[in-house]
Design a protein around this motif. Structure first.
Motif, PDB file in Angstrom:
ATOM      1  N   LEU A   1      -8.195 -10.330 -17.503  1.00  0.00           N
ATOM      2  CA  LEU A   1      -8.511  -9.014 -16.932  1.00  0.00           C
ATOM      3  C   LEU A   1      -8.519  -8.995 -15.407  1.00  0.00           C
ATOM      4  CD1 LEU A   1     -11.280  -7.817 -19.435  1.00  0.00           C
ATOM      5  CD2 LEU A   1      -8.830  -7.294 -19.440  1.00  0.00           C
ATOM      6  N   PRO A   2      -9.159  -9.950 -14.730  1.00  0.00           N
ATOM      7  CA  PRO A   2      -9.147  -9.889 -13.262  1.00  0.00           C
ATOM      8  C   PRO A   2      -7.767 -10.142 -12.669  1.00  0.00           C
ATOM      9  CG  PRO A   2     -10.278 -11.868 -14.012  1.00  0.00           C
ATOM     10  CD  PRO A   2     -10.050 -11.028 -15.212  1.00  0.00           C
ATOM     11  N   MET A   3      -6.924 -10.928 -13.351  1.00  0.00           N
ATOM     12  CA  MET A   3      -5.562 -11.144 -12.855  1.00  0.00           C
ATOM     13  C   MET A   3      -4.737  -9.868 -12.964  1.00  0.00           C
ATOM     14  SD  MET A   3      -3.423 -13.096 -11.445  1.00  0.00           S
ATOM     15  CE  MET A   3      -1.651 -13.433 -11.270  1.00  0.00           C
ATOM     16  N   ILE A   4      -4.885  -9.170 -14.067  1.00  0.00           N
ATOM     17  CA  ILE A   4      -4.183  -7.891 -14.211  1.00  0.00           C
ATOM     18  C   ILE A   4      -4.677  -6.897 -13.162  1.00  0.00           C
ATOM     19  CG2 ILE A   4      -3.870  -5.901 -15.732  1.00  0.00           C
ATOM     20  CD1 ILE A   4      -3.849  -7.858 -18.092  1.00  0.00           C
ATOM     21  N   ASP A   5      -5.995  -6.883 -12.914  1.00  0.00           N
ATOM     22  CA  ASP A   5      -6.542  -5.991 -11.887  1.00  0.00           C
ATOM     23  C   ASP A   5      -5.988  -6.321 -10.504  1.00  0.00           C
ATOM     24  OD1 ASP A   5      -8.045  -4.584 -13.708  1.00  0.00           O
ATOM     25  OD2 ASP A   5      -9.907  -5.671 -13.316  1.00  0.00           O
ATOM     26  N   ALA A   6      -5.622  -7.590 -10.296  1.00  0.00           N
ATOM     27  CA  ALA A   6      -5.036  -8.009  -9.017  1.00  0.00           C
ATOM     28  C   ALA A   6      -3.561  -7.625  -8.919  1.00  0.00           C
ATOM     29  CB  ALA A   6      -5.192  -9.513  -8.831  1.00  0.00           C
ATOM     30  N   GLY A   7      -2.996  -7.122 -10.011  1.00  0.00           N
ATOM     31  CA  GLY A   7      -1.599  -6.694 -10.006  1.00  0.00           C
ATOM     32  C   GLY A   7      -0.654  -7.648 -10.697  1.00  0.00           C
ATOM     33  N   GLY A   8      -1.198  -8.713 -11.307  1.00  0.00           N
ATOM     34  CA  GLY A   8      -0.354  -9.722 -11.942  1.00  0.00           C
ATOM     35  C   GLY A   8      -0.295  -9.584 -13.447  1.00  0.00           C
ATOM     36  N   TRP A   9       0.272 -10.607 -14.066  1.00  0.00           N
ATOM     37  CA  TRP A   9       0.368 -10.697 -15.512  1.00  0.00           C
ATOM     38  C   TRP A   9      -0.779 -11.555 -16.033  1.00  0.00           C
ATOM     39  CZ3 TRP A   9       4.575  -8.584 -18.320  1.00  0.00           C
ATOM     40  CH2 TRP A   9       5.623  -8.081 -17.540  1.00  0.00           C
ATOM     41  N   GLY A  10      -1.310 -11.189 -17.193  1.00  0.00           N
ATOM     42  CA  GLY A  10      -2.336 -11.984 -17.840  1.00  0.00           C
ATOM     43  C   GLY A  10      -1.883 -12.409 -19.220  1.00  0.00           C
ATOM     44  N   VAL A  11      -1.769 -13.717 -19.436  1.00  0.00           N
ATOM     45  CA  VAL A  11      -1.360 -14.256 -20.737  1.00  0.00           C
ATOM     46  C   VAL A  11      -2.584 -14.850 -21.418  1.00  0.00           C
ATOM     47  CG1 VAL A  11       0.007 -16.008 -21.926  1.00  0.00           C
ATOM     48  CG2 VAL A  11       1.029 -14.686 -20.059  1.00  0.00           C
ATOM     49  N   PHE A  12      -2.942 -14.281 -22.547  1.00  0.00           N
ATOM     50  CA  PHE A  12      -4.126 -14.694 -23.290  1.00  0.00           C
ATOM     51  C   PHE A  12      -3.717 -15.638 -24.415  1.00  0.00           C
ATOM     52  CE2 PHE A  12      -7.410 -13.425 -26.636  1.00  0.00           C
ATOM     53  CZ  PHE A  12      -8.419 -14.199 -26.088  1.00  0.00           C
ATOM     54  N   VAL A  13      -4.272 -16.850 -24.395  1.00  0.00           N
ATOM     55  CA  VAL A  13      -4.017 -17.845 -25.441  1.00  0.00           C
ATOM     56  C   VAL A  13      -5.365 -18.185 -26.068  1.00  0.00           C
ATOM     57  CG1 VAL A  13      -2.926 -20.041 -26.008  1.00  0.00           C
ATOM     58  CG2 VAL A  13      -2.122 -18.746 -24.023  1.00  0.00           C
ATOM     59  N   PRO A  14      -5.781 -17.448 -27.090  1.00  0.00           N
ATOM     60  CA  PRO A  14      -7.131 -17.628 -27.633  1.00  0.00           C
ATOM     61  C   PRO A  14      -7.309 -18.964 -28.335  1.00  0.00           C
ATOM     62  CG  PRO A  14      -5.861 -16.145 -29.028  1.00  0.00           C
ATOM     63  CD  PRO A  14      -5.015 -16.407 -27.813  1.00  0.00           C
ATOM     64  N   GLN A  15      -8.540 -19.452 -28.303  1.00  0.00           N
ATOM     65  CA  GLN A  15      -8.921 -20.653 -29.035  1.00  0.00           C
ATOM     66  C   GLN A  15      -9.982 -20.292 -30.077  1.00  0.00           C
ATOM     67  OE1 GLN A  15      -7.447 -23.576 -28.715  1.00  0.00           O
ATOM     68  NE2 GLN A  15      -6.129 -22.779 -27.096  1.00  0.00           N
TER      69      GLN A  15
ATOM     70  N   ASN B   1      -2.849  -0.521 -23.845  1.00  0.00           N
ATOM     71  CA  ASN B   1      -1.662   0.066 -23.210  1.00  0.00           C
ATOM     72  C   ASN B   1      -1.400  -0.529 -21.830  1.00  0.00           C
ATOM     73  OD1 ASN B   1      -1.377   1.911 -25.423  1.00  0.00           O
ATOM     74  ND2 ASN B   1      -2.978   3.180 -24.503  1.00  0.00           N
ATOM     75  N   GLN B   2      -1.505  -1.857 -21.756  1.00  0.00           N
ATOM     76  CA  GLN B   2      -1.308  -2.556 -20.486  1.00  0.00           C
ATOM     77  C   GLN B   2      -0.062  -3.424 -20.610  1.00  0.00           C
ATOM     78  OE1 GLN B   2      -0.703  -3.814 -17.367  1.00  0.00           O
ATOM     79  NE2 GLN B   2      -2.741  -2.909 -17.059  1.00  0.00           N
ATOM     80  N   PRO B   3       1.036  -3.033 -19.949  1.00  0.00           N
ATOM     81  CA  PRO B   3       2.290  -3.775 -20.107  1.00  0.00           C
ATOM     82  C   PRO B   3       2.252  -5.187 -19.542  1.00  0.00           C
ATOM     83  CG  PRO B   3       2.495  -2.111 -18.387  1.00  0.00           C
ATOM     84  CD  PRO B   3       1.195  -1.856 -19.074  1.00  0.00           C
ATOM     85  N   ARG B   4       1.302  -5.479 -18.682  1.00  0.00           N
ATOM     86  CA  ARG B   4       1.217  -6.824 -18.103  1.00  0.00           C
ATOM     87  C   ARG B   4       0.235  -7.726 -18.860  1.00  0.00           C
ATOM     88  NH1 ARG B   4       2.858  -7.898 -12.092  1.00  0.00           N
ATOM     89  NH2 ARG B   4       4.713  -6.584 -12.006  1.00  0.00           N
ATOM     90  N   PHE B   5      -0.163  -7.303 -20.027  1.00  0.00           N
ATOM     91  CA  PHE B   5      -1.005  -8.133 -20.899  1.00  0.00           C
ATOM     92  C   PHE B   5      -0.162  -8.698 -22.023  1.00  0.00           C
ATOM     93  CE2 PHE B   5      -3.525  -8.175 -24.911  1.00  0.00           C
ATOM     94  CZ  PHE B   5      -4.238  -9.331 -24.645  1.00  0.00           C
ATOM     95  N   ILE B   6      -0.220 -10.024 -22.193  1.00  0.00           N
ATOM     96  CA  ILE B   6       0.527 -10.707 -23.243  1.00  0.00           C
ATOM     97  C   ILE B   6      -0.447 -11.610 -24.002  1.00  0.00           C
ATOM     98  CG2 ILE B   6       2.444 -12.268 -23.783  1.00  0.00           C
ATOM     99  CD1 ILE B   6       3.359  -9.665 -22.501  1.00  0.00           C
ATOM    100  N   GLU B   7      -0.364 -11.618 -25.326  1.00  0.00           N
ATOM    101  CA  GLU B   7      -1.146 -12.547 -26.133  1.00  0.00           C
ATOM    102  C   GLU B   7      -0.199 -13.478 -26.869  1.00  0.00           C
ATOM    103  OE1 GLU B   7      -4.596 -12.749 -29.614  1.00  0.00           O
ATOM    104  OE2 GLU B   7      -4.255 -10.886 -28.493  1.00  0.00           O
TER     105      GLU B   7
END
Length: 234
Positions: free
Chosen positions: A185-199, A213-219
């Motif tokens: 979330l804070p990386m997306i807020d900074a304008g970047g991409w956030g890749v979530f790799v859950p454990q 609806n956030q195009p820069r969020f990837i799981e």
């Protein structure tokens, strides 16, 4: 380096590249056993979580703060009558955590190596400086990173600063991690991409809802998916 939409890849460390939370869970179970004569496990967990929340601003993230919060909780639930042997056992448990060998997660090395071939790669982690440096040295991944940032917390301002300093700005950067709250979330807020790799195991204080609806969020299911995704961003 060839022109790319994404030029810089940041990796979280704990529970993204190597195991971490499972050792906290094992120690917390030991804590519950030690305090069983004084408190039920569920109530004890709630008291410990409250202590951890209170103490984040004092001790920061990491094993040392966790141990101090366990000791504080032990004193509270026993009204300062906890045996010295229990305090000693908690300190010993912390020492064991600090000395535990690093175990890389599946696909961690391959993902970092693949990213480093085509992108500038950073390690961005929070926690105790000495412990994080120890884990990085033991991981065998250190030489792959163009820079290492060990921060007290991960917020939008930190990501903006780090990707400006070591990359081409957050807009051309991606952060890969297992924490929605700290890595994504804070990386997306900074304008970047956030890749979530859950454990499977995640610290309760790191829980947050995924953005909608956030195009820069990837799981991703695991790190094996990262190289192909990065190649598609060229």
């Amino acid at each position: 380096m060839p022109a790319k939409n994404i030029t810089t890849v940041g990796f979280d460390a704990d529970d993204t590249l190597w195991h971490n939370e499972k050792f906290f869970r094992l120690t917390q179970a030991r804590f519950a056993d030690l305090l069983r004569p004084y408190a039920e496990a569920e109530a004890l967990d709630a008291r410990l979580e409250a202590a951890e929340r209170r103490n984040l601003g004092r001790y920061g993230f990491g094993i040392k703060g966790f141990v101090l919060s366990m000791i504080e909780t032990a004193l509270d639930v026993t009204e300062d009558r906890v045996p010295a042997s229990v305090i000693r056992a908690l300190i010993d448990a912390g020492h064991e955590m600090l000395e535990h060998p690093i175990e890389l997660l599946p696909h961690a090395r391959e993902a970092v190596e693949a990213a480093a071939e085509t992108h500038r790669v950073l390690l961005i982690t929070k926690g105790d400086l000495i412990d994080q440096e120890r884990k990085l040295a033991q991981s065998g991944l250190g030489e792959l990173f163009a820079a290492v940032e060990i921060v007290s917390d991960k917020q939008t301002a930190q990501y903006t600063r780090i990707f400006d300093r070591h990359g081409d700005g957050a807009a051309r950067g991606v952060m890969v991690g297992n924490s929605m709250k700290s890595d994504v979330l804070p990386m997306i807020d900074a304008g970047g991409w956030g890749v979530f790799v859950p454990q499977d195991l995640a610290w309760h204080l790191e829980h947050a809802d995924a953005p909608e609806n956030q195009p820069r969020f990837i799981e991703m299911t695991d790190l094996s998916e990262l190289p192909d995704w990065l190649a598609q961003q060229g």
